[in-house]
Design an enzyme around this catalytic site. Structure first.
Site, PDB file in Angstrom:
ATOM      1  N   PHE A 111       0.852  -1.180   0.000  1.00 23.29           N
ATOM      2  CA  PHE A 111       0.000   0.000   0.000  1.00 23.29           C
ATOM      3  C   PHE A 111       0.899   1.244   0.000  1.00 23.29           C
ATOM      4  O   PHE A 111       1.901   1.283   0.699  1.00 23.29           O
ATOM      5  CB  PHE A 111      -0.881  -0.015   1.258  1.00 23.29           C
ATOM      6  CG  PHE A 111      -1.968   1.003   1.245  1.00 23.29           C
ATOM      7  CD1 PHE A 111      -3.141   0.757   0.547  1.00 23.29           C
ATOM      8  CD2 PHE A 111      -1.825   2.206   1.925  1.00 23.29           C
ATOM      9  CE1 PHE A 111      -4.162   1.708   0.534  1.00 23.29           C
ATOM     10  CE2 PHE A 111      -2.839   3.153   1.902  1.00 23.29           C
ATOM     11  CZ  PHE A 111      -4.008   2.904   1.211  1.00 23.29           C
ATOM     12  N   ASP A 179       1.159  -5.558   8.408  1.00 23.69           N
ATOM     13  CA  ASP A 179       0.099  -4.577   8.189  1.00 23.69           C
ATOM     14  C   ASP A 179      -1.189  -5.387   8.019  1.00 23.69           C
ATOM     15  O   ASP A 179      -1.361  -6.083   7.019  1.00 23.69           O
ATOM     16  CB  ASP A 179       0.418  -3.752   6.929  1.00 23.69           C
ATOM     17  CG  ASP A 179      -0.716  -2.796   6.548  1.00 23.69           C
ATOM     18  OD1 ASP A 179      -1.873  -3.000   6.990  1.00 23.69           O
ATOM     19  OD2 ASP A 179      -0.445  -1.861   5.776  1.00 23.69           O
ATOM     20  N   TYR A 204     -11.300   0.930  10.643  1.00 25.92           N
ATOM     21  CA  TYR A 204     -12.439   1.438   9.873  1.00 25.92           C
ATOM     22  C   TYR A 204     -12.870   0.526   8.730  1.00 25.92           C
ATOM     23  O   TYR A 204     -13.858   0.801   8.069  1.00 25.92           O
ATOM     24  CB  TYR A 204     -12.164   2.858   9.339  1.00 25.92           C
ATOM     25  CG  TYR A 204     -10.799   3.078   8.707  1.00 25.92           C
ATOM     26  CD1 TYR A 204     -10.526   2.644   7.426  1.00 25.92           C
ATOM     27  CD2 TYR A 204      -9.798   3.739   9.407  1.00 25.92           C
ATOM     28  CE1 TYR A 204      -9.287   2.859   6.857  1.00 25.92           C
ATOM     29  CE2 TYR A 204      -8.553   3.966   8.849  1.00 25.92           C
ATOM     30  CZ  TYR A 204      -8.305   3.528   7.572  1.00 25.92           C
ATOM     31  OH  TYR A 204      -7.073   3.735   7.019  1.00 25.92           O
ATOM     32  N   LYS A 205     -12.130  -0.566   8.497  1.00 28.57           N
ATOM     33  CA  LYS A 205     -12.526  -1.469   7.416  1.00 28.57           C
ATOM     34  C   LYS A 205     -13.401  -2.574   8.009  1.00 28.57           C
ATOM     35  O   LYS A 205     -14.549  -2.338   8.362  1.00 28.57           O
ATOM     36  CB  LYS A 205     -11.291  -2.023   6.723  1.00 28.57           C
ATOM     37  CG  LYS A 205     -10.429  -0.932   6.096  1.00 28.57           C
ATOM     38  CD  LYS A 205      -9.179  -1.523   5.490  1.00 28.57           C
ATOM     39  CE  LYS A 205      -8.239  -0.446   4.959  1.00 28.57           C
ATOM     40  NZ  LYS A 205      -8.786   0.289   3.813  1.00 28.57           N
ATOM     41  N   ARG A 354     -12.934  -3.822  -6.508  1.00 30.92           N
ATOM     42  CA  ARG A 354     -12.886  -4.685  -5.324  1.00 30.92           C
ATOM     43  C   ARG A 354     -14.300  -4.858  -4.762  1.00 30.92           C
ATOM     44  O   ARG A 354     -15.012  -3.872  -4.548  1.00 30.92           O
ATOM     45  CB  ARG A 354     -11.981  -4.070  -4.253  1.00 30.92           C
ATOM     46  CG  ARG A 354     -10.562  -3.828  -4.749  1.00 30.92           C
ATOM     47  CD  ARG A 354      -9.640  -3.347  -3.635  1.00 30.92           C
ATOM     48  NE  ARG A 354     -10.069  -2.077  -3.040  1.00 30.92           N
ATOM     49  CZ  ARG A 354      -9.463  -1.492  -2.021  1.00 30.92           C
ATOM     50  NH1 ARG A 354      -8.414  -2.063  -1.464  1.00 30.92           N
ATOM     51  NH2 ARG A 354      -9.897  -0.341  -1.540  1.00 30.92           N
TER      52      ARG A 354
HETATM   53  C1  LIG Z   1      -2.950  -1.861   3.555  1.00 30.93           C
HETATM   54  C2  LIG Z   1      -3.054  -0.485   4.110  1.00 30.93           C
HETATM   55  N1  LIG Z   1      -2.013   0.053   4.762  1.00 30.93           N
HETATM   56  C3  LIG Z   1      -2.050   1.311   5.246  1.00 30.93           C
HETATM   57  C4  LIG Z   1      -3.177   2.098   5.115  1.00 30.93           C
HETATM   58  C5  LIG Z   1      -3.153   3.489   5.667  1.00 30.93           C
HETATM   59  O1  LIG Z   1      -3.972   3.619   6.783  1.00 30.93           O
HETATM   60  P1  LIG Z   1      -4.116   4.989   7.601  1.00 30.93           P
HETATM   61  O2  LIG Z   1      -4.657   6.016   6.657  1.00 30.93           O
HETATM   62  O3  LIG Z   1      -5.085   4.679   8.685  1.00 30.93           O
HETATM   63  O4  LIG Z   1      -2.768   5.360   8.090  1.00 30.93           O
HETATM   64  C6  LIG Z   1      -4.295   1.571   4.461  1.00 30.93           C
HETATM   65  C7  LIG Z   1      -5.512   2.384   4.291  1.00 30.93           C
HETATM   66  O5  LIG Z   1      -6.442   2.038   3.612  1.00 30.93           O
HETATM   67  C8  LIG Z   1      -4.227   0.257   3.937  1.00 30.93           C
HETATM   68  O6  LIG Z   1      -5.252  -0.283   3.261  1.00 30.93           O
END
Ligand SMILES: Cc1ncc(COP(=O)(O)O)c(C=O)c1O
Length: 383
Positions: A111, A179, A204-205, A354
């Protein structure tokens, strides 16, 4: 039999078929009352709420339930900050580059925020990200200090073998941070037993804690005494208000907290975790496997006549509930699915849609609507 969601009535569902719980989980009905209770405490107790309404321990109060979701001991998890912030804090505690062991390995499809986190972290140590960040999860040798992997890929929906990957990294002498943004609340996890060093996730997911909800961390007990970036919320609450200038870390993952928690924002996370406790990850997973297979078969049928390809692994063991599809003009397709058919999924560059049938609330009817809508929007193909 058609699979049914476990607790659809416990969520605010609208007229749309919602398949975007991988991005933002639906609102638990109990969230509103949970926030209102905090508002009332604030109104009636003022500052005494910290002591009389349990605000001091909002994180610890949800630790047992959260520990069951990620497979940890309760003292190995804490709720604090948000995901990218927590990854920085975990790296600050665990990433100790030496002249010979300094690289960080991440997934090729990491990500973007994870890429920014590790690149900025190595640069902050005076290292060159072009050399010190390796985007290949297999490239683990004795130059690697930390491996940061995704439990479930945000893009492909592929689920990693956490235990095997952690073991391989450990064998090479590296520490492993996971992660779990797309894994927590989606697939069964065993952070402690899989010997993971640390992990972070957002709430939040699949955890349905609301937009920007406080995230979670796992810190294996063997790391509870490491030096870290500290703040007064990492001190034991019984001595916090002694106002000593010396930092004595609280035992456990809570000792990695820094700041006053945003108490109102914790309320929906706690409300949602009660549902996870009510059903348990095993039954959630069983429903999830059935619902995802159901959607998969509907999409496979559409794919016999439409330009659509499922890119998520076909083996249920190698995925969670999300199915990623490759379709032409994916962004426009996502827009039309919503505008013309009331089907909510999400689009990721370059051509990925998705769909996540979430076992708590997505129905088989939602899946059927999604498949029929794709059939209509992708139109008849030539020949
Ligand atoms: C796999 C992954 N890593 C990191 C993040 C970043 O999260 P945050 O904005 O809460 O730091 C996300 C956000 O969707 C994500 O899907």
């Amino acid at each position: 039999v058609t699979p049914a969601p476990l607790a659809r009535d416990a969520f605010r569902t609208g007229p749309e078929a919602y398949l975007a719980g991988n991005s933002l989980g639906l609102q638990p009905i109990a969230a509103r009352a949970a926030i209102e209770r905090r508002l009332e405490e604030w109104a009636t107790l003022g500052v005494e709420g910290w002591f009389e309404a349990g605000w001091l321990e909002v994180s610890r109060a949800m630790a047992p339930a959260l520990a069951r979701v990620v497979g940890a001991r309760p003292d190995e998890v804490a709720v604090m900050n948000t995901l990218s912030v927590n990854l920085h804090l975990l790296l600050a505690a665990l990433y100790r580059p030496s002249a010979t062991r300094y690289r960080i390995v991440i997934d090729a499809d990491a990500f973007p925020s994870d890429s920014h986190v590790v690149a900025s972290h190595v640069a902050w140590h005076g290292l060159d990200p072009a050399d010190a960040v390796v985007r290949d999860a297999e490239a683990i040798d004795e130059s690697v200090a930390v491996v940061l992997r995704a439990g479930v890929s945000y893009l492909s929906g592929e689920r990693a073998d956490v235990r095997a990957a952690t073991g391989r990294a450990h064998a090479a002498g590296a520490l492993v941070i996971w992660d779990l943004a797309h894994a927590a609340g989606n697939v069964p996890l065993a952070m402690h037993d899989d010997d993971v060093d640390a992990a972070a996730w957002c709430s939040y997911k699949y955890l349905n804690g609301g937009p920007g909800a406080p995230g979670g961390v796992f810190v294996h007990q063997r790391h509870h005494a490491v030096p870290r970036l500290a703040g007064w919320w990492g001190v034991d609450p019984s001595t916090r208000f002694v106002m000593a200038s010396e930092f004595v870390a609280r035992a456990g993952a809570e000792g990695f907290a820094l700041s006053t928690p945003s108490v109102l924002a914790y309320a929906p996370v706690a409300a949602s975790l009660e549902l996870f406790d009510q059903f348990g990850m095993a039954s959630l997973r069983a429903t999830s496997v059935a619902l995802t297979a159901h959607l998969e078969s509907l999409l496979d049928e559409v794919a016999t006549r439409r330009p659509l390809r499922i890119t998520t692994p076909r083996d249920p063991e190698r995925r969670g509930c999300q199915l990623s599809l490759s379709v032409p003009a994916a962004r426009a397709v996502a827009g039309r699915l919503r505008a013309e058919h009331g089907v909510v999924c999400d689009f990721r560059e370059p051509d990925v849609l998705r769909f996540a049938p979430v076992p708590l609330y997505t129905s088989a009817q939602d899946c059927a609507r999604a498949a029929a809508a794709l059939d209509a929007v992708l139109g008849p193909t030539a020949g």
